[in-house]
Design a protein around this motif. Structure first.
Motif, mmCIF file in Angstrom:
data_model
loop_
_atom_site.group_PDB
_atom_site.id
_atom_site.type_symbol
_atom_site.label_atom_id
_atom_site.label_comp_id
_atom_site.label_asym_id
_atom_site.label_seq_id
_atom_site.Cartn_x
_atom_site.Cartn_y
_atom_site.Cartn_z
ATOM 1 N N SER A 102 0.838 -1.198 0.000
ATOM 2 C CA SER A 102 0.000 0.000 0.000
ATOM 3 C C SER A 102 0.871 1.246 0.000
ATOM 4 N N LYS A 103 0.853 1.956 -1.133
ATOM 5 C CA LYS A 103 1.631 3.193 -1.204
ATOM 6 C C LYS A 103 1.082 4.209 -0.206
ATOM 7 N N ALA A 104 -0.239 4.199 0.001
ATOM 8 C CA ALA A 104 -0.846 5.146 0.941
ATOM 9 C C ALA A 104 -0.354 4.854 2.365
ATOM 10 N N ILE A 140 4.290 16.011 -12.323
ATOM 11 C CA ILE A 140 3.687 15.488 -11.107
ATOM 12 C C ILE A 140 3.555 13.966 -11.275
ATOM 13 N N VAL A 141 3.489 13.245 -10.154
ATOM 14 C CA VAL A 141 3.559 11.786 -10.239
ATOM 15 C C VAL A 141 2.267 11.171 -9.707
ATOM 16 N N VAL A 142 1.677 10.271 -10.477
ATOM 17 C CA VAL A 142 0.421 9.618 -10.110
ATOM 18 C C VAL A 142 0.683 8.130 -9.905
ATOM 19 N N LYS A 143 0.304 7.606 -8.738
ATOM 20 C CA LYS A 143 0.576 6.199 -8.417
ATOM 21 C C LYS A 143 -0.696 5.484 -7.969
ATOM 22 N N ALA A 144 -0.909 4.298 -8.494
ATOM 23 C CA ALA A 144 -2.017 3.473 -8.015
ATOM 24 C C ALA A 144 -1.650 2.940 -6.629
ATOM 25 N N GLY A 152 2.290 0.623 -11.957
ATOM 26 C CA GLY A 152 1.240 1.511 -11.490
ATOM 27 C C GLY A 152 1.689 2.931 -11.222
ATOM 28 N N VAL A 153 2.747 3.388 -11.899
ATOM 29 C CA VAL A 153 3.265 4.730 -11.650
ATOM 30 C C VAL A 153 3.361 5.488 -12.961
ATOM 31 N N VAL A 154 2.785 6.686 -12.988
ATOM 32 C CA VAL A 154 2.936 7.539 -14.164
ATOM 33 C C VAL A 154 3.626 8.826 -13.739
ATOM 34 N N VAL A 155 4.794 9.062 -14.294
ATOM 35 C CA VAL A 155 5.504 10.321 -14.067
ATOM 36 C C VAL A 155 5.028 11.250 -15.183
ATOM 37 N N ALA A 156 4.082 12.126 -14.822
ATOM 38 C CA ALA A 156 3.407 12.939 -15.845
ATOM 39 C C ALA A 156 4.172 14.235 -16.064
ATOM 40 N N ILE A 188 -0.959 11.003 -5.274
ATOM 41 C CA ILE A 188 -0.374 11.986 -6.187
ATOM 42 C C ILE A 188 0.757 12.681 -5.447
ATOM 43 N N GLU A 189 1.943 12.695 -6.067
ATOM 44 C CA GLU A 189 3.052 13.283 -5.320
ATOM 45 C C GLU A 189 3.928 14.186 -6.144
ATOM 46 N N GLU A 190 4.683 14.959 -5.387
ATOM 47 C CA GLU A 190 5.653 15.900 -5.907
ATOM 48 C C GLU A 190 6.675 15.162 -6.785
ATOM 49 N N PHE A 191 7.076 15.771 -7.877
ATOM 50 C CA PHE A 191 8.096 15.223 -8.766
ATOM 51 C C PHE A 191 9.476 15.501 -8.170
ATOM 52 N N LEU A 192 10.247 14.445 -7.975
ATOM 53 C CA LEU A 192 11.582 14.602 -7.387
ATOM 54 C C LEU A 192 12.634 14.584 -8.483
ATOM 55 N N VAL A 193 13.633 15.454 -8.330
ATOM 56 C CA VAL A 193 14.714 15.520 -9.312
ATOM 57 C C VAL A 193 15.963 14.931 -8.682
ATOM 58 N N GLU A 195 19.221 11.560 -9.005
ATOM 59 C CA GLU A 195 19.613 10.271 -9.556
ATOM 60 C C GLU A 195 19.073 9.175 -8.634
ATOM 61 N N GLU A 196 18.527 8.125 -9.247
ATOM 62 C CA GLU A 196 17.928 7.049 -8.450
ATOM 63 C C GLU A 196 18.970 6.017 -8.032
ATOM 64 N N ALA A 197 18.722 5.361 -6.916
ATOM 65 C CA ALA A 197 19.524 4.201 -6.517
ATOM 66 C C ALA A 197 18.642 3.273 -5.709
ATOM 67 N N HIS A 217 17.321 0.008 -14.245
ATOM 68 C CA HIS A 217 16.828 0.887 -15.306
ATOM 69 C C HIS A 217 15.378 0.525 -15.517
ATOM 70 N N LYS A 218 14.468 1.427 -15.144
ATOM 71 C CA LYS A 218 13.048 1.066 -15.162
ATOM 72 C C LYS A 218 12.402 1.251 -16.529
ATOM 73 N N ARG A 219 12.957 2.122 -17.361
ATOM 74 C CA ARG A 219 12.298 2.397 -18.644
ATOM 75 C C ARG A 219 12.685 1.354 -19.686
ATOM 76 N N THR A 286 13.037 9.036 -0.111
ATOM 77 C CA THR A 286 12.484 7.724 -0.420
ATOM 78 C C THR A 286 11.434 7.852 -1.503
ATOM 79 N N VAL A 287 11.630 7.165 -2.618
ATOM 80 C CA VAL A 287 10.628 7.151 -3.685
ATOM 81 C C VAL A 287 9.598 6.065 -3.396
ATOM 82 N N GLU A 288 10.093 4.926 -2.917
ATOM 83 C CA GLU A 288 9.191 3.811 -2.616
ATOM 84 C C GLU A 288 9.911 2.836 -1.701
ATOM 85 N N PHE A 289 9.111 2.002 -1.057
ATOM 86 C CA PHE A 289 9.649 0.842 -0.366
ATOM 87 C C PHE A 289 9.175 -0.408 -1.087
HETATM 88 P P1 AMP Z 1 7.823 3.442 -7.881
HETATM 89 O O1 AMP Z 1 7.068 2.226 -8.333
HETATM 90 O O2 AMP Z 1 7.159 4.233 -6.820
HETATM 91 O O3 AMP Z 1 9.267 3.138 -7.601
HETATM 92 O O4 AMP Z 1 7.956 4.376 -9.167
HETATM 93 C C1 AMP Z 1 8.535 3.897 -10.358
HETATM 94 C C2 AMP Z 1 9.473 4.923 -10.921
HETATM 95 O O5 AMP Z 1 8.792 6.158 -11.148
HETATM 96 C C3 AMP Z 1 10.612 5.294 -9.992
HETATM 97 O O6 AMP Z 1 11.671 4.411 -10.082
HETATM 98 C C4 AMP Z 1 10.977 6.659 -10.498
HETATM 99 O O7 AMP Z 1 11.757 6.573 -11.656
HETATM 100 C C5 AMP Z 1 9.659 7.246 -10.872
HETATM 101 N N1 AMP Z 1 9.118 8.032 -9.753
HETATM 102 C C6 AMP Z 1 8.287 7.595 -8.788
HETATM 103 N N2 AMP Z 1 7.999 8.580 -7.915
HETATM 104 C C7 AMP Z 1 8.638 9.691 -8.347
HETATM 105 C C8 AMP Z 1 8.715 11.040 -7.882
HETATM 106 N N3 AMP Z 1 8.060 11.452 -6.810
HETATM 107 N N4 AMP Z 1 9.488 11.909 -8.593
HETATM 108 C C9 AMP Z 1 10.137 11.499 -9.706
HETATM 109 N N5 AMP Z 1 10.098 10.237 -10.199
HETATM 110 C C10 AMP Z 1 9.361 9.344 -9.533
#
Ligand code: AMP
Ligand code: GLY
Length: 432
Positions: A102-104, A140-144, A152-156, A188-193, A195-197, A217-219, A286-289
């Motif tokens: 649950s992302k929420a 902005i970022v939309v997540k199910a 389930g994540v759209v980086v719009a 719905i969350e703030e777009f973070l700028v 590098e991911e790890a 590399h997710k894309r 933290t982008v996700e756990f």
């Molecule tokens: P997640 O499943 O939450 O890891 O999201 C998948 C991918 O979407 C992440 O690896 C990021 O590349 C991108 N992403 C998710 N949340 C954000 C955010 N708040 N800002 C920028 N990119 C994000």
């Protein structure tokens, strides 16, 4: 001891391959496994996936330790079910796995415990979600809210994309998201700028052992373009995780999370994966756990693991992780995912895979082809059976050398419609 690995992807192939090398291990079962684990004479596939059958099998076969790869059985409570029967298992309970399922929940948890993450709001009402997007603008970022197999994540980058994503997730559920009890919700969350790890630790709920750093590399396409996938390749270590960043991640994110979960009555055990965004000043958010090892991160991390994995996991399951130290190959590892025709939306099954190397068991193998979505057909051929098909992984003195070796190892392998990126590791190679 007999071991059971639950799952059937590249991560589980890598786990089973490493476990089979332990002098402590007599047999390794993989449920359900894949074509790669079927080919390896030291591994045994078991055609089971539901939790009660897995627990019955573990009991009947005298399994000494089970390790769970994917999120779905964790979210269903496999760890609770095994423990209730006195079976040793590595993974989080259903309550603890909510950090991923649950992302929420995860966002509220981070807010409550002061763990750095993107600002967010949760919606079940589409009109309110649309209004929020209009108010904040793009990107902005939309997540199910629910498990969506990494999709389930759209980086719009535009508000139009964000509006479309809201309808897609809340109204149509085209992604087949497994909703939580609260019903369809979006975060719905703030777009973070930055590098991911990927920062993954193993914990028994008290002691915490960080694994080697990694990055996936997710894309789907070169240059980090195209749709999000489960992961098209990975490398370890991730140079962005400097010693300074490492210390910050441990003190600001990982340790407060383990302590917070214990305090909230849902102690976390098993692999905890923090997806991070590290800004130009080296500050992690933290982008996700995830409540498990990443895939394909596990393949590159386990390629570098020198410690006895069975021993480490036994300590993790017994609450004695403080007695363990992890040793890593100093070399880098890099893995390239070969995906099926049509991945990620409609992966095609049944394409015959040619040019695979013979199964390797050597602990010092410096290239390994881990199988993910493969199966052995009635004629003994290996065919595609899922989206991500193989993860071709190599060690090298640098990320660059590992990259060259992985692409060399990939060259002889063929199946119709195969898709792979040609630039895995580019950030680690270009910028340093
Ligand atoms: P997640 O499943 O939450 O890891 O999201 C998948 C991918 O979407 C992440 O690896 C990021 O590349 C991108 N992403 C998710 N949340 C954000 C955010 N708040 N800002 C920028 N990119 C994000
Ligand atoms: N590779 C990212 C994940 O396993 O979720």
């Amino acid at each position: 001891m007999k071991m059971l690995v639950v799952g059937g992807g590249g991560r589980e192939h890598a786990l089973a391959w490493r476990l089979a090398q332990s002098p402590k291990v007599q047999q390794v079962f993989v449920a359900p496994g894949n074509g790669g684990t079927a080919l390896d004479a030291r591994l045994h596939n078991v055609a089971l996936t539901d939790v009660p059958s897995l627990a019955d099998f573990a009991q009947a076969a005298g399994i000494g330790l089970t390790v769970v790869g994917p999120e779905a059985p964790l979210a269903l409570g496999i760890v609770d079910a095994f423990r209730a029967r006195g079976l040793r298992i590595v993974g989080p309970t259903q309550a603890a796995a909510r950090l991923e399922s649950s992302k929420a929940f995860a966002k509220a948890f981070m807010q409550r415990h002061g763990i750095p993450t993107a600002r967010h709001a949760t919606f079940s009402d589409a009109a309110a979600a649309h209004a929020h997007v209009d108010q904040h603008g793009a990107p902005i970022v939309v997540k199910a809210d629910g498990l969506a197999a990494g999709k389930g994540v759209v980086v719009a980058m535009t508000t139009a994309e964000a509006h479309e994503a809201i309808d897609f997730m809340l109204l149509d559920n085209k992604l087949g998201v497994v909703h939580n009890a609260e019903g369809a919700r979006v975060v719905i969350e703030e777009f973070l700028v930055g590098e991911e790890a990927s920062f993954i630790v193993l914990t028994d709920g008290k002691s915490v052992l960080p694994l080697a750093s990694s990055q996936d590399h997710k894309r789907l396409l070169d240059g980090d373009q195209g749709p999000n996938t489960g992961g098209m390749g990975a490398y370890s270590p991730a140079p962005v995780v400097t010693p300074n960043v490492h210390a910050k991640v441990m003190h600001e994110i990982i340790l407060p999370t383990i302590a917070g979960m214990a305090k909230d009555g849902a102690p976390f055990t098993g692999f905890l994966y923090a997806g991070l965004m590290i800004d130009a000043e080296g500050r992690p958010k933290t982008v996700e756990f995830n409540a498990r090892l990443g895939d394909p991160e596990a393949e590159v991390i386990l390629m570098r693991l020198k410690s006895d994995l069975a021993d480490v996991l036994l300590h993790a399951a017994s609450g004695t992780l403080d007695q363990v130290e992890l040793h890593w190959d100093r070399r880098a590892a890099l893995g390239v995912v070969m995906a099926a025709h049509g991945y990620p939306l409609e992966p095609r099954k049944g394409d015959v895979i040619e040019g695979l190397p013979a199964p390797r068991d050597a602990a010092d193998a410096d290239t390994m082809v881990f199988h993910a979505g493969t199966a052995r057909d009635a004629d003994g051929r290996i065919v595609t059976s899922g989206g991500r098909v193989l993860c071709v992984t190599a060690l090298g003195e640098s990320v660059k050398v590992a990259q060259q070796r992985a692409y060399e190892a990939l060259r002889p392998i063929h199946f119709d419609g195969a898709q792979w990126r040609t630039d895995i590791g580019h950030r680690a190679i270009k910028s340093r």
